[in-house]
Scaffold this active site. Structure first.
Site, short mmCIF file in Angstrom:
data_model
loop_
_atom_site.label_atom_id
_atom_site.label_comp_id
_atom_site.label_asym_id
_atom_site.label_seq_id
_atom_site.Cartn_x
_atom_site.Cartn_y
_atom_site.Cartn_z
N ASP A 191 66.99 38.63 36.08
CA ASP A 191 66.19 37.87 35.13
C ASP A 191 64.84 37.59 35.80
O ASP A 191 64.79 37.18 36.96
CB ASP A 191 66.91 36.56 34.81
CG ASP A 191 66.14 35.73 33.80
OD1 ASP A 191 66.31 35.98 32.60
OD2 ASP A 191 65.35 34.86 34.23
N GLU A 206 39.95 49.28 31.60
CA GLU A 206 40.65 49.74 30.38
C GLU A 206 39.81 49.45 29.16
O GLU A 206 39.74 50.25 28.22
CB GLU A 206 42.03 49.06 30.27
CG GLU A 206 42.90 49.58 29.12
CD GLU A 206 42.70 48.86 27.79
OE1 GLU A 206 43.27 49.30 26.77
OE2 GLU A 206 41.97 47.85 27.75
N1 TRP Z 1 43.94 46.47 25.34
C1 TRP Z 1 44.17 47.08 24.08
C2 TRP Z 1 42.83 47.22 23.39
O1 TRP Z 1 41.96 46.39 23.60
C3 TRP Z 1 45.10 46.25 23.24
C4 TRP Z 1 45.74 47.01 22.18
C5 TRP Z 1 45.34 47.12 20.90
C6 TRP Z 1 46.92 47.76 22.32
N2 TRP Z 1 46.20 47.91 20.24
C7 TRP Z 1 47.16 48.32 21.07
C8 TRP Z 1 47.75 48.03 23.39
C9 TRP Z 1 48.28 49.12 20.89
C10 TRP Z 1 48.86 48.83 23.20
C11 TRP Z 1 49.11 49.38 21.96
O2 TRP Z 1 42.61 48.16 22.64
ZN ZN Z 2 41.88 44.62 25.04
#
Ligand code: TRP
Ligand code: ZN
Ligand code: CA
Length: 454
Positions: free
Chosen positions: A57, A185
């Protein structure tokens, strides 16, 4: 290296798509050589020495403590942890220090994006089969408009706490574990793309799967599982089913997070998500609770994405599911230690694409009489499409024993197995060869090791 250190994949439904089952490949067929008759080989021993360990956990309090630290870092650095800003590097330093103290081998990978230096953090857990790497990762950067606690402090903290749980348990998985925190990202998957692009082809082929966690503590949560690799997807769905939580397939933007970088390179991927700016329907609110007609995360990409923007239950369940995925998908059975003497050749032998057969030789001497009726033949071939390969054992007198046929539908990587061959009709001493031929163009590889246990 002794054969006892060599692991074979555990064959369960959960890992079936990652580790292609061996048994179907062992049908008796025509001999490889024109003259030499091939004898059928029995499948490798598959019985587990011990059941797979259950995942621990993951303490919610620990995950939340990491979020508190990430919030403090943002607050001290202009309110964000964005690429190119001091809050990002401070976030990297925080996560790295925890991992270093826990015994991980950490690497900071630098890249440049929009004129600023970016950083990925990679943490390898020593041990496991480095020809089969299971990765789990999360992006650590926020947007510049806020501290990014749900997006994506949540995934970053849960991956960190899972890694620390691996260390606390001194977990010894069959696969090698690698955790990652990606930079930039929010600028277009920049860090994860840089990582995948910089991996040599042979290293890429060793990544058995990548698990992504981006937004797993949304304040009005849904329980979404990525619909990609079936074995990974099933592992997560099974976990949520075991705690009685219904799931849905993630549809709020395929390719919108770092798993896309891996998927594009042909690596099996999966992941979890609790929702971003899309609205929760009344049907979803009925099965999950929360507020219908409201976004899963009303603070998505906003200054209000703070430690207040987290649903504890959602974060707790997803953290535990993450650990379950890491434990389940990396587990394996350790091959029973050999009872006899092992002879091996670990020199790499390149296998020409759609070309001539190559061999690796093990010379046995000083034994008396014949080889055993259950000669153990350890085969370790690194290859990007194992279906291209025909593999035989050649006894010292040239008799061929077919271990594996080619198959155009067998797209899995690598041949890593122990075959049992009835070699009682062969003299033990002499030069035994593993013969490998690649019979289809495009994918390539090499013999990594060949071993015989008498
Ligand atoms: N960090 C992603 C973004 O800003 C967040 C996100 C949006 C996401 N849609 C998603 C992450 C679908 C996983 C799957 O776009
Ligand atoms: Zn995001
Ligand atoms: Ca080929």
């Amino acid at each position: 290296m002794n054969v006892s250190e060599h692991h074979i994949p555990r064959r369960t439904a959960a890992t079936a798509a990652l580790t292609l089952a061996l048994a179907g490949l062992l049908a008796t067929t025509a001999p490889a050589g024109a003259a030499a008759p091939a004898a059928p080989a029995a499948p490798a021993a598959e019985t587990a020495a011990a059941a797979a360990a259950a995942a621990p956990d993951i303490p919610l309090a620990n995950v939340k403590a990491h979020l508190t630290q990430l919030q403090s870092i943002a607050t001290a650095n202009g309110g964000n942890r964005a690429h190119g800003r001091p809050g990002y590097k401070a976030s990297i330093d925080y996560v790295k220090a925890k991992l270093d103290a826990a015994g991980f081998t950490t690497t900071v990978q630098q890249f440049t994006s929009s004129g600023a230096t970016g950083y990925n953090l990679i943490a390898d857990w020593p041990g496991g089969d480095t020809n089969q790497v299971l990765m789990a990762g999360a992006h650590l950067d926020s947007v510049s408009s806020g501290p990014g606690i749900n997006d994506n402090g949540s995934g970053s903290a849960a991956v960190l706490e899972t890694a620390l749980a691996v260390s606390r348990a001194q977990f010894k998985p069959a696969k090698h574990l690698r955790f990652a925190w990606w930079g930039a990202e929010e600028l277009g998957l920049v860090g994860s793309k840089h990582y995948v692009n910089s991996l040599p082809t042979t290293e890429r082929a060793k990544v058995a799967g990548y698990l992504n966690f981006d937004m797993i503590g949304s304040p009005n949560p849904g329980y979404f599982v990525y619909d990609d690799d079936p074995a990974i997807e099933k592992t997560f769905k099974d976990y949520f089913a075991s705690i009685g939580v219904p799931t849905e397939i993630e549809t709020e933007g395929d390719g919108r997070s770092d798993h896309a970088s891996f998927k594009n390179a042909g690596i099996p991927v999966g992941g979890l998500f609790t929702g971003a700016s899309r609205t929760k329907t009344s049907a979803q609110a009925q099965k999950w609770g929360g507020t219908a007609g409201q976004a899963f995360d009303r603070c998505y990409h906003s200054s209000c994405d703070t430690t207040s923007n987290i649903n504890d239950t959602g974060l707790d369940r997803n953290s535990d599911a993450l650990a379950h995925g890491v434990w389940t998908l990396s587990a394996g059975t350790t091959e029973p230690p050999p009872t006899g003497d092992t002879y091996e050749n670990t020199a790499d032998v390149a296998i020409p694409d759609n070309g001539a057969a190559v061999t690796s030789t093990v010379t046995v001497s000083g034994r008396s009489g014949n080889a055993p009726a259950a000669l153990q033949v350890g085969v370790d071939i690194v290859h990007t499409w194992r279906g291209d390969l025909v593999v035989d054992l050649l006894a010292p007198d040239g008799t061929a024993y077919r271990l594996k046929n080619s198959s155009s539908s067998d797209s899995a990587d690598n041949v890593r197995a122990t075959y049992t061959v009835d070699a009682a009709g062969e003299a033990a001493n002499g030069a035994w060869k593993l013969r490998v031929q690649d019979v289809a163009s495009q994918d390539t590889g090499y013999i990594n090791a060949f071993r015989l246990t008498f």
